[in-house]
Design a protein around this motif. Structure first.
Motif, mmCIF file in Angstrom:
data_model
loop_
_atom_site.group_PDB
_atom_site.id
_atom_site.type_symbol
_atom_site.label_atom_id
_atom_site.label_comp_id
_atom_site.label_asym_id
_atom_site.label_seq_id
_atom_site.Cartn_x
_atom_site.Cartn_y
_atom_site.Cartn_z
ATOM 1 N N ALA A 119 24.634 -15.386 32.334
ATOM 2 C CA ALA A 119 24.830 -15.165 30.895
ATOM 3 C C ALA A 119 24.365 -16.362 30.083
ATOM 4 O O ALA A 119 24.156 -16.252 28.886
ATOM 5 C CB ALA A 119 26.299 -14.890 30.617
ATOM 6 N N ASP A 120 24.229 -17.527 30.740
ATOM 7 C CA ASP A 120 23.879 -18.707 29.939
ATOM 8 C C ASP A 120 22.381 -19.000 29.945
ATOM 9 O O ASP A 120 21.972 -20.127 29.692
ATOM 10 C CB ASP A 120 24.682 -19.922 30.409
ATOM 11 N N LEU A 121 21.567 -17.997 30.208
ATOM 12 C CA LEU A 121 20.120 -18.223 30.113
ATOM 13 C C LEU A 121 19.761 -18.608 28.686
ATOM 14 O O LEU A 121 20.340 -18.095 27.733
ATOM 15 C CB LEU A 121 19.348 -16.956 30.479
ATOM 16 N N ARG A 122 18.794 -19.486 28.552
ATOM 17 C CA ARG A 122 18.315 -19.888 27.231
ATOM 18 C C ARG A 122 16.855 -19.465 27.078
ATOM 19 O O ARG A 122 16.132 -19.341 28.067
ATOM 20 C CB ARG A 122 18.390 -21.406 27.075
ATOM 21 N N VAL A 123 16.454 -19.324 25.825
ATOM 22 C CA VAL A 123 15.123 -18.821 25.527
ATOM 23 C C VAL A 123 14.315 -19.914 24.831
ATOM 24 O O VAL A 123 14.826 -20.625 23.964
ATOM 25 C CB VAL A 123 15.252 -17.556 24.638
ATOM 26 N N VAL A 124 13.051 -20.023 25.205
ATOM 27 C CA VAL A 124 12.147 -20.997 24.576
ATOM 28 C C VAL A 124 11.790 -20.482 23.177
ATOM 29 O O VAL A 124 11.477 -19.296 23.023
ATOM 30 C CB VAL A 124 10.869 -21.166 25.440
ATOM 31 N N PRO A 125 11.855 -21.351 22.160
ATOM 32 C CA PRO A 125 11.615 -20.870 20.792
ATOM 33 C C PRO A 125 10.145 -20.545 20.508
ATOM 34 O O PRO A 125 9.257 -20.927 21.255
ATOM 35 C CB PRO A 125 12.054 -22.049 19.919
ATOM 36 N N ASP A 126 9.968 -19.832 19.462
ATOM 37 C CA ASP A 126 8.668 -19.643 18.778
ATOM 38 C C ASP A 126 7.714 -18.612 19.354
ATOM 39 O O ASP A 126 6.866 -18.109 18.628
ATOM 40 C CB ASP A 126 7.888 -20.962 18.632
ATOM 41 N N VAL A 127 7.742 -18.353 20.657
ATOM 42 C CA VAL A 127 6.747 -17.414 21.204
ATOM 43 C C VAL A 127 7.398 -16.337 22.057
ATOM 44 O O VAL A 127 8.434 -16.566 22.683
ATOM 45 C CB VAL A 127 5.669 -18.152 22.042
ATOM 46 N N CYS A 128 6.797 -15.168 22.049
ATOM 47 C CA CYS A 128 7.282 -14.056 22.864
ATOM 48 C C CYS A 128 6.114 -13.092 23.060
ATOM 49 O O CYS A 128 5.032 -13.305 22.530
ATOM 50 C CB CYS A 128 8.430 -13.337 22.153
ATOM 51 N N ILE A 129 6.351 -12.036 23.807
ATOM 52 C CA ILE A 129 5.363 -10.950 23.849
ATOM 53 C C ILE A 129 5.998 -9.777 23.131
ATOM 54 O O ILE A 129 7.048 -9.259 23.560
ATOM 55 C CB ILE A 129 5.009 -10.565 25.298
ATOM 56 N N GLY A 130 5.397 -9.392 22.031
ATOM 57 C CA GLY A 130 5.974 -8.306 21.247
ATOM 58 C C GLY A 130 4.890 -7.438 20.645
ATOM 59 O O GLY A 130 3.689 -7.647 20.889
ATOM 60 N N ALA A 131 5.321 -6.451 19.902
ATOM 61 C CA ALA A 131 4.373 -5.575 19.214
ATOM 62 C C ALA A 131 5.029 -5.093 17.935
ATOM 63 O O ALA A 131 6.247 -4.921 17.881
ATOM 64 C CB ALA A 131 4.015 -4.390 20.100
ATOM 65 N N ASP A 132 4.197 -4.880 16.935
ATOM 66 C CA ASP A 132 4.728 -4.442 15.637
ATOM 67 C C ASP A 132 4.087 -3.108 15.268
ATOM 68 O O ASP A 132 3.466 -2.962 14.238
ATOM 69 C CB ASP A 132 4.387 -5.506 14.586
ATOM 70 N N GLY A 133 4.241 -2.142 16.150
ATOM 71 C CA GLY A 133 3.559 -0.854 16.009
ATOM 72 C C GLY A 133 3.024 -0.476 17.382
ATOM 73 O O GLY A 133 3.508 -1.009 18.387
ATOM 74 N N PRO A 134 2.046 0.428 17.474
ATOM 75 C CA PRO A 134 1.568 0.877 18.791
ATOM 76 C C PRO A 134 1.094 -0.291 19.649
ATOM 77 O O PRO A 134 0.451 -1.203 19.154
ATOM 78 C CB PRO A 134 0.393 1.791 18.456
ATOM 79 N N VAL A 135 1.460 -0.248 20.947
ATOM 80 C CA VAL A 135 1.096 -1.358 21.829
ATOM 81 C C VAL A 135 0.133 -0.909 22.916
ATOM 82 O O VAL A 135 -0.490 -1.721 23.593
ATOM 83 C CB VAL A 135 2.371 -2.000 22.425
ATOM 84 N N ASP A 136 0.040 0.393 23.137
ATOM 85 C CA ASP A 136 -0.870 0.990 24.132
ATOM 86 C C ASP A 136 -0.425 0.825 25.580
ATOM 87 O O ASP A 136 -1.005 1.447 26.463
ATOM 88 C CB ASP A 136 -2.300 0.400 24.036
ATOM 89 N N SER A 137 0.537 -0.025 25.855
ATOM 90 C CA SER A 137 0.842 -0.305 27.257
ATOM 91 C C SER A 137 2.262 0.075 27.664
ATOM 92 O O SER A 137 2.681 -0.237 28.774
ATOM 93 C CB SER A 137 0.604 -1.795 27.540
ATOM 94 N N VAL A 138 2.992 0.726 26.779
ATOM 95 C CA VAL A 138 4.323 1.245 27.154
ATOM 96 C C VAL A 138 4.379 2.671 26.614
ATOM 97 O O VAL A 138 4.620 2.897 25.427
ATOM 98 C CB VAL A 138 5.458 0.389 26.565
ATOM 99 N N LEU A 139 4.126 3.622 27.500
ATOM 100 C CA LEU A 139 3.863 4.975 27.013
ATOM 101 C C LEU A 139 4.680 6.018 27.759
ATOM 102 O O LEU A 139 4.910 5.896 28.976
ATOM 103 C CB LEU A 139 2.379 5.318 27.229
ATOM 104 N N LEU A 140 5.097 7.037 27.046
ATOM 105 C CA LEU A 140 5.576 8.262 27.684
ATOM 106 C C LEU A 140 4.403 9.224 27.648
ATOM 107 O O LEU A 140 3.849 9.505 26.574
ATOM 108 C CB LEU A 140 6.750 8.841 26.897
#
Ligand code: V47
Length: 905
Positions: free
Chosen positions: A451-472
């Motif tokens: 539960a105590d994992l920490r996250v590095v600030p400022d960068v991530c992998i995200g998408a703000d609309g269609p991403v093409d790589s996570v699909l049903l």
């Protein structure tokens, strides 16, 4: 952190050496020490000891959040004499009770900003059913599920239990189920029965208040605590209050619910609340001075050794004093607040809201490192610039070797990287086979990882609309599906799919009874066709998307549902990851994003990949992405799909600053500091505020009469005509006057807003003017400079420099109007020998939301700072007769001092 020798000497010669020894050894202070601290005249030295404790816990980190206050109802059947907020009856013209819709509307008005907390404190309304509160919580959470609601004081909770026939535990559980996150600290007032009877006879007593918090802690909830000071209480009653809180905290921290991972149920923060005297039945009391407020801050920090934080709540104490509290042990500034009612209805002159930028600037200007937190003190956003760092040797890094991760591993040597599919990477991190990993958020939030994992600030992998790589993928629309196969390769995508299919926009389209099944990694597409849909992710999805007539892009569906980006993965590691590793990953990611923007990362990539990396993916872990991640966590947790809904970035490393080279000049205090421009600039830029103040106090003691502070009585035009203003931006004309012989002058120097020139060039010549040319130097503040303008901390720095560099015979006046009379009092303890000009009557013009400033109030402030007030004329000659005039004019106000309890200075 260690104390500088100057301050140590000052503390010892002030008779506080034994308390300092206890503080430094981490020994608990007892009630007798508390009483000594509450009555000791040298408040700045108490501040220095409290800052030692605060910095020992938090370094230079100072926390704040972005929050919103919603006071749902001010109808209250209690009759606390200090309260200006409550109205007795529904129907009173000034009474309000918000409907659920109105409360949600308030939240909507906050717009798309990253808001992490709603704070709600209310009256004890006899006309509402319990469902009003649970509906309110549910509605706020439905609008913004990621919000933490800190609400309902222990007084309210106790009232609910009595009124609705429930136990305290049942009330808390019901509120928690409806969305309550933690309890605010209000309603504590003063525990001692004598004072409580006078202040708030008809609400829950101390035992009841403490019981509610004990119950909350037992249930694993966190809470805050407050103390209302400066009304009718004695010093002993303050100490009793603090020690009762400390005892309960000991009990809660030892209890079984204090789960070490998240701290469990306990007090997080203590908030001293300074009594405000307008529009209530205690208006006859003058209220505590600013100096007293700083004292309470410091003593609380020293006595409450088991409280993580002491908060300077700026709406209550004023922005300038809240900032200064950071040098008196406070480690939290509360938040943006917005729409505060309790203090504004009681006469507080503070703004209604501060922006994030305001808070960051106040903290940085006070030498702190701002950290944006959530209510539970998890770090949400970093404000410090990324520091370049080399990747520590031997660091083991896990990553999902997909195309989309390329920018984040840019520049990281391949040998340090171990690639796998998402579930494998999560397993390596859980087993300690890697130190840090580009971790899918589904894993981050799951119970399989610590539960105590920490996250590095400022960068991530995200998408703000269609991403093409996570699909049903399917042959027909969702209305035709009877089975949805979720590929076991990525838990994040599976959770997102389930959320969209069960609670989100796809839920209404799926036929009743449709089955959602988890299938082994890589088998999402097997059997897709007819009435079966399948989830496929990563580079496989990008390859398969042209082969099916129906494609539901999950990131696009998420965006359509929430309006927010979706975050797939973040760099996450154990809490003890070396700071250099965090910095290096942060810097590598940001460099990768620059390389993506300038095209160098894309050399040789095909058009599809270029589109994918630049137009589909979104890498900054900024406000919007953070909100998207928190929203996902909150919705998925509510649906039982993940174990956690909090995010915690690595906190900035911010150790206390040690001795600065320029401070060596101060060790010679009480001798005068050479007023050469370079010396002044070095001290201005480098010396720590408490060290400057201690040195200036020592010099004051050496050159000004002990125990006496003057003030200019009704100087009017006489004084103004004699004043030479040195404009920092354009000082030439004024400095030319000082360079020529002539009669003694009053010189006004003013601290400027950020960006103003450093003092050497314009203050140096004032301090080295010919003997007899400068009679006094008044230290004021320039107008303008944005919403906050010059800060009180800078004003004190300038005042200290003036005292340290001025010739022995020069008086130093505190022109405190901009920052409040508390600064005037503190100035007397830290260099000034004069409180500045004061209008003769009781209703002078200098009003800062407290009592109007006149002779009586000036004298009260001076006396409460530990000095005998002495009126003087423009030439600093004593004005003995005025003393009598003051007594005659201000008799009503002077009587107020008499109601202050003995022992309270
Ligand atoms: O209990 C009311 C105080 C409190 C006045 O937990 C007054 O983060 C001074 O709960 N003068 C409510 N004080 C406020 C509260 C709170 C505030 C800030 C942060 C947190 C937190 C909690 O306000 C009351 C009472 O002690 N109060 N009227 C007054 N005239």
């Amino acid at each position: 952190m260690t104390l500088d020798p100057l301050t140590r000497r000052a503390i010892e010669s002030a008779g506080l050496g034994d308390i300092l020894a206890d503080v430094e050894a981490g020994r608990r202070l007892d009630a007798a020490a508390g009483v000594r601290l509450f009555t000791h005249p040298e408040v700045p030295l108490l501040g220095a000891m409290a800052a030692l404790v605060g910095q020992g816990r938090h370094g230079r980190r100072v926390y704040f959040n972005r929050n919103l206050h919603i006071n749902a109802t001010n109808v209250c059947e209690a009759s606390c004499v200090f309260c200006s907020f409550a109205r007795l009856k529904t129907g009173d013209p000034a009474a309000w009770t918000l409907s659920t819709r109105q409360a949600v509307e308030r939240l909507r008005k906050a717009g798309p900003e990253l808001l992490s907390e709603v704070h709600t404190v209310n009256g004890l309304n006899p006309d509402l059913p319990f469902a009003y509160y649970t509906d309110l919580l549910r509605a706020l959470k439905a609008e913004r599920p990621e919000l933490h609601i800190k609400g309902f004081t222990a007084v309210e909770v106790h009232y609910f239990a009595e009124k609705y026939g429930m136990s305290v535990g049942e009330v808390l559980i019901a509120l928690r189920e409806a969305g309550l996150g933690s309890l605010p600290g209000g309603g504590a007032e003063i525990f001692a029965p004598r004072a409580r009877k006078k202040l708030c006879d008809d609400k829950v007593d101390a035992a009841g208040w403490l019981f509610v918090h004990a119950e909350a802690h037992r249930l694993g909830m966190r809470s805050n605590a407050t103390m209302l000071f400066g009304s009718l209480e004695t010093v002993e009653e303050r100490v009793d209050h603090l020690l009762q809180l400390r005892a309960l905290q000991d009990h809660s921290l030892a209890g079984p619910s204090a789960d070490p991972a998240h701290g469990g149920g306990h007090f997080q923060t203590f908030i001293p609340l300074r009594f405000h005297n307008e529009n209530n039945r205690l208006a006859r009391l003058a209220g505590p001075t600013g100096l007293e407020t700083l004292r309470v801050m410091a003593v609380s920090r020293l006595l409450l050794d088991n409280f993580p934080h002491v908060k300077a709540y700026w709406p209550m104490m004023g922005v300038a004093e809240a900032q200064l509290s950071l040098a008196f042990g406070a480690s939290d500034l509360d938040g943006t607040v917005r729409e505060e009612h309790i203090y504004h209805m009681a006469g507080a002159a503070t703004p209604q809201e501060l922006s994030r930028a305001d808070l960051v600037r106040l903290i940085e200007n006070a030498g702190g490192v701002p950290v944006e937190r959530d209510t539970l003190y998890d770090v949400l956003r970093r404000c410090d610039p990324p520091a370049p760092a080399a990747l520590p040797e031997g660091l083991r890094i896990g990553w999902v070797a997909y195309e989309n991760a390329r920018p984040l591993v840019h520049g990281i040597p391949g040998a340090a990287l171990r690639g796998g599919h998402p579930v494998e990477v999560a397993r390596w991190l859980a087993a300690g086979e890697v130190d840090v990993a580009l971790l899918p958020v589904g894993a981050l939030l799951s119970a399989d990882l610590p539960a105590d994992l920490r996250v590095v600030p400022d960068v991530c992998i995200g998408a703000d609309g269609p991403v093409d790589s996570v699909l049903l993928l399917a042959e027909g629309p969702p209305e035709t599906w009877d089975t949805v196969r979720l590929d076991g390769r990525s838990r994040t995508s599976a959770v997102l799919a389930r959320l969209l299919l069960t609670a989100g926009p796809l839920a209404a389209r799926l036929p009743p009874g449709a089955r959602i099944v988890e299938v082994p990694a890589g088998e999402g597409l097997a059997g897709v066709g007819g009435r079966t849909a399948g989830l496929v992710i990563g580079d496989d999805a990008r390859a398969a998307r042209g082969r099916y007539p129906v494609v539901v892009d999950l990131a696009a569906a998420w965006k359509a549902w929430t309006g927010l980006p979706f975050v797939f993965a973040v760099w996450a590691g154990r809490a003890d990851l070396p700071p250099a590793a965090v910095d290096a990953l942060r810097a590598a990611g940001l460099a990768g994003l620059r390389a993506l923007a300038d095209g160098s990362l894309l050399a040789g990539a095909d058009a599809d990949t270029v589109t994918y990396l630049t137009a589909r993916l979104r890498y900054p872990l900024d406000d919007r992405a953070t909100m998207g991640l928190l929203r996902f966590a909150a919705l998925a947790r509510a649906a039982g799909l993940v174990a956690r809904d909090t995010l915690s970035l690595y906190a900035p490393e911010a150790p206390p600053v040690g001795a600065r080279p320029a401070e060596a000049l101060l060790a010679a205090a009480p001798a005068r500091v050479p007023p050469a421009p370079a010396t002044l600039d070095a001290l201005w830029a480098e010396a720590r505020l408490p060290v400057l103040l201690t040195a200036a106090a020592a010099r004051r003691r050496a050159v000004a009469p002990a125990g006496v502070a003057t003030y200019g009585l009704d100087l009017g035009a006489a004084d103004a005509g004699d004043t030479l203003v040195v404009d920092a931006a354009d000082p030439a004309a004024a400095l030319a006057v000082l360079a020529t012989p002539g009669p003694a002058l009053r010189v006004l120097v003013r601290v400027g807003a950020a960006g103003a020139p450093p003092p050497g060039a314009w203050l140096g010549p004032v301090l080295s003017a010919a003997p007899g040319r400068v009679r006094s130097i008044a230290v004021g503040a320039a107008e303008g400079g944005g919403p906050l303008g010059a800060t009180g901390v800078d004003w004190l720095r300038l005042l200290a420099l003036v005292r340290l560099g001025a010739a022995d015979e020069v008086h130093v006046e505190a022109d405190w109007g901009r920052f409040g009379r508390g600064f005037g009092q503190l100035a007397l303890l830290c260099g000034a020998d004069d409180f500045g000009p004061v209008p003769a009557g009781p209703d002078g013009e200098m009003v800062d939301g407290e009592v109007p400033m006149g002779v009586a109030e000036a004298e009260r402030c001076i006396r409460l700072a530990g000095f005998t007030p002495a009126p003087r004329g423009p030439d600093f000659a004593p004005r003995g007769a005025a003393r009598t005039a003051a007594e005659r004019l201000d008799r009503p106000l002077r009587r107020l001092d008499a109601v202050r309890p003995p022992g309270l200075r």
